[in-house]
Write a protein that holds these residues in place. Structure first.
Motif, PDB file in Angstrom:
ATOM      1  N   MET A  32     -12.963  12.372  -2.351  1.00 43.84           N
ATOM      2  CA  MET A  32     -13.652  11.337  -1.198  1.00 43.84           C
ATOM      3  C   MET A  32     -12.960  11.478   0.171  1.00 43.84           C
ATOM      4  O   MET A  32     -13.877  11.459   1.017  1.00 43.84           O
ATOM      5  CB  MET A  32     -14.161   9.954  -1.616  1.00 43.84           C
ATOM      6  CG  MET A  32     -14.476  10.007  -2.710  1.00 43.84           C
ATOM      7  SD  MET A  32     -16.142  11.014  -3.343  1.00 43.84           S
ATOM      8  CE  MET A  32     -17.134  10.254  -1.914  1.00 43.84           C
ATOM      9  N   GLY A  33     -11.924  12.005   0.915  1.00 49.06           N
ATOM     10  CA  GLY A  33     -11.412  12.413   2.048  1.00 49.06           C
ATOM     11  C   GLY A  33     -11.233  11.415   2.152  1.00 49.06           C
ATOM     12  O   GLY A  33     -10.614  11.131   3.926  1.00 49.06           O
ATOM     13  N   LEU A  34     -11.337  10.181   1.893  1.00 46.72           N
ATOM     14  CA  LEU A  34     -10.161   9.160   2.874  1.00 46.72           C
ATOM     15  C   LEU A  34      -8.893   8.585   2.414  1.00 46.72           C
ATOM     16  O   LEU A  34      -8.264   9.392   1.754  1.00 46.72           O
ATOM     17  CB  LEU A  34     -11.130   7.682   1.679  1.00 46.72           C
ATOM     18  CG  LEU A  34     -12.792   7.603   1.937  1.00 46.72           C
ATOM     19  CD1 LEU A  34     -12.894   5.622   1.166  1.00 46.72           C
ATOM     20  CD2 LEU A  34     -13.190   7.338   3.093  1.00 46.72           C
ATOM     21  N   GLN A  35      -8.326   7.934   3.412  1.00 47.99           N
ATOM     22  CA  GLN A  35      -6.466   8.142   4.424  1.00 47.99           C
ATOM     23  C   GLN A  35      -6.771   6.256   3.469  1.00 47.99           C
ATOM     24  O   GLN A  35      -6.592   6.022   4.362  1.00 47.99           O
ATOM     25  CB  GLN A  35      -6.073   8.197   6.068  1.00 47.99           C
ATOM     26  CG  GLN A  35      -6.799   9.940   6.170  1.00 47.99           C
ATOM     27  CD  GLN A  35      -6.392  10.888   5.005  1.00 47.99           C
ATOM     28  OE1 GLN A  35      -5.518  10.739   4.572  1.00 47.99           O
ATOM     29  NE2 GLN A  35      -7.206  11.893   4.349  1.00 47.99           N
ATOM     30  N   PRO A  36      -5.017   6.667   3.184  1.00 43.11           N
ATOM     31  CA  PRO A  36      -4.737   5.541   2.434  1.00 43.11           C
ATOM     32  C   PRO A  36      -4.016   5.376   3.845  1.00 43.11           C
ATOM     33  O   PRO A  36      -3.216   5.366   4.637  1.00 43.11           O
ATOM     34  CB  PRO A  36      -3.704   5.572   1.297  1.00 43.11           C
ATOM     35  CG  PRO A  36      -3.697   6.798   1.069  1.00 43.11           C
ATOM     36  CD  PRO A  36      -4.415   7.744   1.958  1.00 43.11           C
ATOM     37  N   PHE A  37      -3.658   3.768   4.130  1.00 38.99           N
ATOM     38  CA  PHE A  37      -3.111   3.475   5.318  1.00 38.99           C
ATOM     39  C   PHE A  37      -2.250   1.819   4.558  1.00 38.99           C
ATOM     40  O   PHE A  37      -1.157   1.702   5.950  1.00 38.99           O
ATOM     41  CB  PHE A  37      -3.763   2.531   6.373  1.00 38.99           C
ATOM     42  CG  PHE A  37      -4.762   1.542   6.508  1.00 38.99           C
ATOM     43  CD1 PHE A  37      -4.125   0.297   6.934  1.00 38.99           C
ATOM     44  CD2 PHE A  37      -6.300   1.292   5.919  1.00 38.99           C
ATOM     45  CE1 PHE A  37      -5.102  -1.154   6.822  1.00 38.99           C
ATOM     46  CE2 PHE A  37      -6.614   0.719   5.619  1.00 38.99           C
ATOM     47  CZ  PHE A  37      -5.846  -0.702   5.827  1.00 38.99           C
ATOM     48  N   GLN A  38      -2.209   1.784   3.937  1.00 37.68           N
ATOM     49  CA  GLN A  38      -1.273   0.573   2.902  1.00 37.68           C
ATOM     50  C   GLN A  38      -1.185   0.782   1.569  1.00 37.68           C
ATOM     51  O   GLN A  38      -2.658   0.561   1.393  1.00 37.68           O
ATOM     52  CB  GLN A  38      -1.939  -0.645   4.029  1.00 37.68           C
ATOM     53  CG  GLN A  38      -0.939  -2.141   3.262  1.00 37.68           C
ATOM     54  CD  GLN A  38      -0.571  -2.851   3.711  1.00 37.68           C
ATOM     55  OE1 GLN A  38      -1.619  -3.791   3.305  1.00 37.68           O
ATOM     56  NE2 GLN A  38      -1.687  -3.789   4.895  1.00 37.68           N
ATOM     57  N   THR A  39       0.005   1.113   1.490  1.00 32.95           N
ATOM     58  CA  THR A  39       0.019   0.965  -0.269  1.00 32.95           C
ATOM     59  C   THR A  39       0.566  -0.496  -0.640  1.00 32.95           C
ATOM     60  O   THR A  39       2.595  -0.580  -0.311  1.00 32.95           O
ATOM     61  CB  THR A  39       0.355   2.428  -0.994  1.00 32.95           C
ATOM     62  OG1 THR A  39      -0.264   3.078  -0.613  1.00 32.95           O
ATOM     63  CG2 THR A  39       0.236   2.222  -2.581  1.00 32.95           C
ATOM     64  N   VAL A  40       1.088  -1.478  -1.380  1.00 29.53           N
ATOM     65  CA  VAL A  40       1.984  -2.015  -2.566  1.00 29.53           C
ATOM     66  C   VAL A  40       1.887  -1.110  -4.193  1.00 29.53           C
ATOM     67  O   VAL A  40       1.314  -1.776  -4.100  1.00 29.53           O
ATOM     68  CB  VAL A  40       1.528  -3.094  -1.989  1.00 29.53           C
ATOM     69  CG1 VAL A  40       2.802  -4.005  -3.133  1.00 29.53           C
ATOM     70  CG2 VAL A  40       1.631  -4.109  -0.712  1.00 29.53           C
ATOM     71  N   PRO A  41       3.057  -0.384  -4.450  1.00 36.52           N
ATOM     72  CA  PRO A  41       2.701   0.252  -5.523  1.00 36.52           C
ATOM     73  C   PRO A  41       2.903  -1.060  -6.537  1.00 36.52           C
ATOM     74  O   PRO A  41       3.325  -2.218  -6.458  1.00 36.52           O
ATOM     75  CB  PRO A  41       4.332   0.429  -5.713  1.00 36.52           C
ATOM     76  CG  PRO A  41       4.322   0.713  -4.088  1.00 36.52           C
ATOM     77  CD  PRO A  41       3.680   0.305  -3.704  1.00 36.52           C
ATOM     78  N   GLY A  42       1.641  -0.677  -7.782  1.00 33.31           N
ATOM     79  CA  GLY A  42       1.476  -1.578  -9.096  1.00 33.31           C
ATOM     80  C   GLY A  42       0.196  -2.606  -8.189  1.00 33.31           C
ATOM     81  O   GLY A  42      -0.454  -3.846  -8.995  1.00 33.31           O
ATOM     82  N   ARG A  43      -0.507  -2.959  -6.650  1.00 33.56           N
ATOM     83  CA  ARG A  43      -0.806  -3.343  -6.436  1.00 33.56           C
ATOM     84  C   ARG A  43      -2.624  -3.603  -5.904  1.00 33.56           C
ATOM     85  O   ARG A  43      -3.799  -3.825  -6.065  1.00 33.56           O
ATOM     86  CB  ARG A  43       0.016  -5.004  -5.491  1.00 33.56           C
ATOM     87  CG  ARG A  43      -0.942  -6.304  -5.509  1.00 33.56           C
ATOM     88  CD  ARG A  43      -0.515  -7.119  -4.331  1.00 33.56           C
ATOM     89  NE  ARG A  43      -1.294  -8.236  -4.296  1.00 33.56           N
ATOM     90  CZ  ARG A  43      -2.060  -8.403  -3.050  1.00 33.56           C
ATOM     91  NH1 ARG A  43      -2.590  -7.246  -2.242  1.00 33.56           N
ATOM     92  NH2 ARG A  43      -2.595  -9.530  -3.597  1.00 33.56           N
ATOM     93  N   HIS A  44      -1.899  -2.673  -4.803  1.00 37.62           N
ATOM     94  CA  HIS A  44      -3.363  -2.300  -4.229  1.00 37.62           C
ATOM     95  C   HIS A  44      -2.929  -0.700  -3.646  1.00 37.62           C
ATOM     96  O   HIS A  44      -2.132  -0.557  -3.201  1.00 37.62           O
ATOM     97  CB  HIS A  44      -3.940  -3.667  -2.898  1.00 37.62           C
ATOM     98  CG  HIS A  44      -2.710  -3.461  -1.734  1.00 37.62           C
ATOM     99  ND1 HIS A  44      -1.849  -4.923  -1.844  1.00 37.62           N
ATOM    100  CD2 HIS A  44      -3.095  -3.188  -0.620  1.00 37.62           C
ATOM    101  CE1 HIS A  44      -1.587  -5.144  -0.624  1.00 37.62           C
ATOM    102  NE2 HIS A  44      -1.756  -3.902   0.194  1.00 37.62           N
ATOM    103  N   VAL A  45      -4.089  -0.793  -3.137  1.00 42.76           N
ATOM    104  CA  VAL A  45      -4.055   0.236  -1.860  1.00 42.76           C
ATOM    105  C   VAL A  45      -4.945   1.174  -0.695  1.00 42.76           C
ATOM    106  O   VAL A  45      -6.138   0.296  -1.556  1.00 42.76           O
ATOM    107  CB  VAL A  45      -3.750   2.116  -2.412  1.00 42.76           C
ATOM    108  CG1 VAL A  45      -5.280   2.517  -3.384  1.00 42.76           C
ATOM    109  CG2 VAL A  45      -3.590   2.881  -1.816  1.00 42.76           C
ATOM    110  N   PHE A  46      -5.402   1.015   0.100  1.00 38.60           N
ATOM    111  CA  PHE A  46      -6.098   0.191   1.134  1.00 38.60           C
ATOM    112  C   PHE A  46      -6.949   1.495   1.545  1.00 38.60           C
ATOM    113  O   PHE A  46      -5.790   3.176   2.762  1.00 38.60           O
ATOM    114  CB  PHE A  46      -5.763  -1.169   2.345  1.00 38.60           C
ATOM    115  CG  PHE A  46      -5.710  -2.514   1.379  1.00 38.60           C
ATOM    116  CD1 PHE A  46      -6.208  -2.285   0.628  1.00 38.60           C
ATOM    117  CD2 PHE A  46      -4.913  -2.807   2.531  1.00 38.60           C
ATOM    118  CE1 PHE A  46      -5.783  -3.558  -0.306  1.00 38.60           C
ATOM    119  CE2 PHE A  46      -4.517  -4.122   1.713  1.00 38.60           C
ATOM    120  CZ  PHE A  46      -5.105  -4.750   0.500  1.00 38.60           C
TER     121      PHE A  46
END
Length: 141
Positions: A32-46
């Motif tokens: 989809m071409g969206l760039q992740p800018f924050q990730t907490v493994p096992g919890r979330h990706v924004f």
């Protein structure tokens, strides 16, 4: 005295839920071409969708838990199970290119149709089973 509702500016963030955040990252970033800018493994990706618009993808098993008493950010528990829905606005002239892009990546199109006002939507599923729509913004206008 009449009460008035304070104004809102618009939608800032939307959330989907996925247990496999690695698969979600690959889909939202590489397909989809969206760039992740924050990730907490096992919890979330924004992911950044547009200026001041964010897609939050949470693992519901992690976000259903209440915050610890000493949490720096005491976000209340939340989460959903089962397929959700998320729609991205796409210029009508780009919908055919999106269809070709998805087909080239092996992503099945679940539906592709025109609404009564002539605006078009394409529906597909993300790896978590969420219903993803790519739509001409005129569906609401």
């Amino acid at each position: 005295m009449a009460a008035t509702t304070p104004p809102v500016l618009g939608t800032l963030e939307s959330a989907l839920y996925a247990e496999d955040l690695d698969a979600a990252t690959i889909f939202w970033r590489d397909v989809m071409g969206l760039q992740p800018f924050q990730t907490v493994p096992g919890r979330h990706v924004f992911f950044r969708v547009a200026p001041a618009q964010v897609l939050l993808v949470f693992n519901p098993a992690a976000t259903e838990q209440p915050p610890k008493p000493d949490a720096r950010l005491p976000v209340p528990p939340h989460g959903a199970r089962g397929p959700g829905h998320f729609c991205l606005a796409v210029a009508p002239g780009h919908l055919d290119a999106w269809r070709e892009h998805l087909a080239a990546r092996g992503i099945a199109i679940e539906a592709d149709f025109r609404w009564p006002n002539g605006a078009r939507s394409i529906y597909l599923r993300d790896p978590a089973g969420n219903s993803i729509e790519l739509a001409d913004p005129a569906i609401w206008g």
